[in-house]
Write an enzyme that holds these catalytic residues in place. Structure first.
Site, PDB file in Angstrom:
ATOM      1  N   CYS A 113      21.351  94.532 -38.250  1.00  0.00           N
ATOM      2  CA  CYS A 113      22.793  94.544 -38.518  1.00  0.00           C
ATOM      3  C   CYS A 113      23.159  95.418 -39.720  1.00  0.00           C
ATOM      4  CB  CYS A 113      23.295  93.121 -38.722  1.00  0.00           C
ATOM      5  SG  CYS A 113      23.082  92.069 -37.259  1.00  0.00           S
TER       6      CYS A 113
ATOM      7  N   CYS B 186      28.039  87.011 -44.310  1.00  0.00           N
ATOM      8  CA  CYS B 186      27.024  86.342 -43.492  1.00  0.00           C
ATOM      9  C   CYS B 186      27.338  84.866 -43.293  1.00  0.00           C
ATOM     10  CB  CYS B 186      25.645  86.493 -44.134  1.00  0.00           C
ATOM     11  SG  CYS B 186      25.507  85.716 -45.757  1.00  0.00           S
TER      12      CYS B 186
END
Length: 256
Positions: A218, A241
């Site tokens: 990511c 996150c």
């Protein structure tokens, strides 16, 4: 299933504890916001939360500064490192390099629960289908466990990093814990100056076009002049996150 808090689940009498934590955060902010970063850390680590605080570090591109500052106060301060199992090998090597360079004596490598991975991400590609759940199982839940029993934790977030961080304060309440953001008011040029002044090692991926480094699947390179965090969760409506709150709400909630 009900959604869960990104950092700390509610407990009995949680409302009263939340109010107490907010009040203490306000008092501590007034006490330290005009101190130097070093003096504020001395006050918070050695006096207010001695034995009850840890630094959470990704060992990313700017992490060396906060790690260096904390090491100057007390190199035995616990450092929590979430090893998601999806990190760059360069980040792992950088962690080992900085730990030795700074003389840190309590770096804790925290791993996801294998049973949770087996249930939620048995083939290891959950990130391709549900990045929020992937972050939850691989980072948020392990961090919850790592912070258990602590009253406060230290974050490297800064106001200039993102719109969601623009009003960040040095001390804030997050659930029933205090979160300390020693670099909240620092500007980007101060980061560069500090690295140079103290001859701190740089993350090896920074020179390759990665100004912000997270998990390998990511994290993308960033074009010169673009937002340094634009390579994180590229082309997704996701900026955090999930381990951080925005105000009183979780940056992300995930259906269990």
């Amino acid at each position: 299933m009900p959604s869960a808090s990104a950092v700390l689940p509610l407990e009995p009498n949680a409302k009263e504890r939340l109010e107490t934590t907010r009040s203490r955060a306000t008092e501590l902010l007034e006490a330290v916001k005009n101190l130097s970063t070093h003096d504020a850390l001395v006050r918070l680590i050695e006096d207010e939360f001695k034995g009850e605080v840890a630094l959470v570090s990704s060992f990313g591109t700017e992490s060396a500064i906060l790690l260096h500052l904390v090491a100057q106060v007390n190199p035995s301060t616990p450092v929590i490192f979430m090893d998601t199992g999806k990190l760059f090998g360069e980040t792992q090597r950088y962690r080992r390099q900085l730990t030795e360079f700074l003389g840190l004596t309590d770096v804790r490598q925290i791993l996801p629960d294998p049973d949770r991975l087996a249930g939620k991400d048995p083939d290891g590609i959950l990130w391709t289908k549900d990045t929020d759940m992937c972050c939850w199982v691989r980072k948020v839940e392990p961090m919850n466990r790592a912070l258990d029993g602590l009253s406060a934790w230290i974050s490297g977030r800064k106001r200039f990093q993102a719109v969601t961080r623009a009003r960040l304060e040095m001390v804030e309440a997050e659930g029933t814990r205090i979160k300390i953001n020693p670099l909240a008011y620092w500007e980007r040029d101060e980061i560069t100056s500090y690295f140079d002044r103290h001859n701190l090692p740089r993350h090896p991926l920074e020179a390759d076009g990665y100004p912000s480094v997270g998990c390998m699947p990511c994290t993308d390179k960033v074009a010169p002049g673009d937002d340094p965090r634009s390579g994180r969760w590229k082309n997704q409506d996701k900026t955090e996150c999930g381990i951080h709150f925005i105000g009183d709400a979780a940056a992300r909630t995930v259906q269990e």
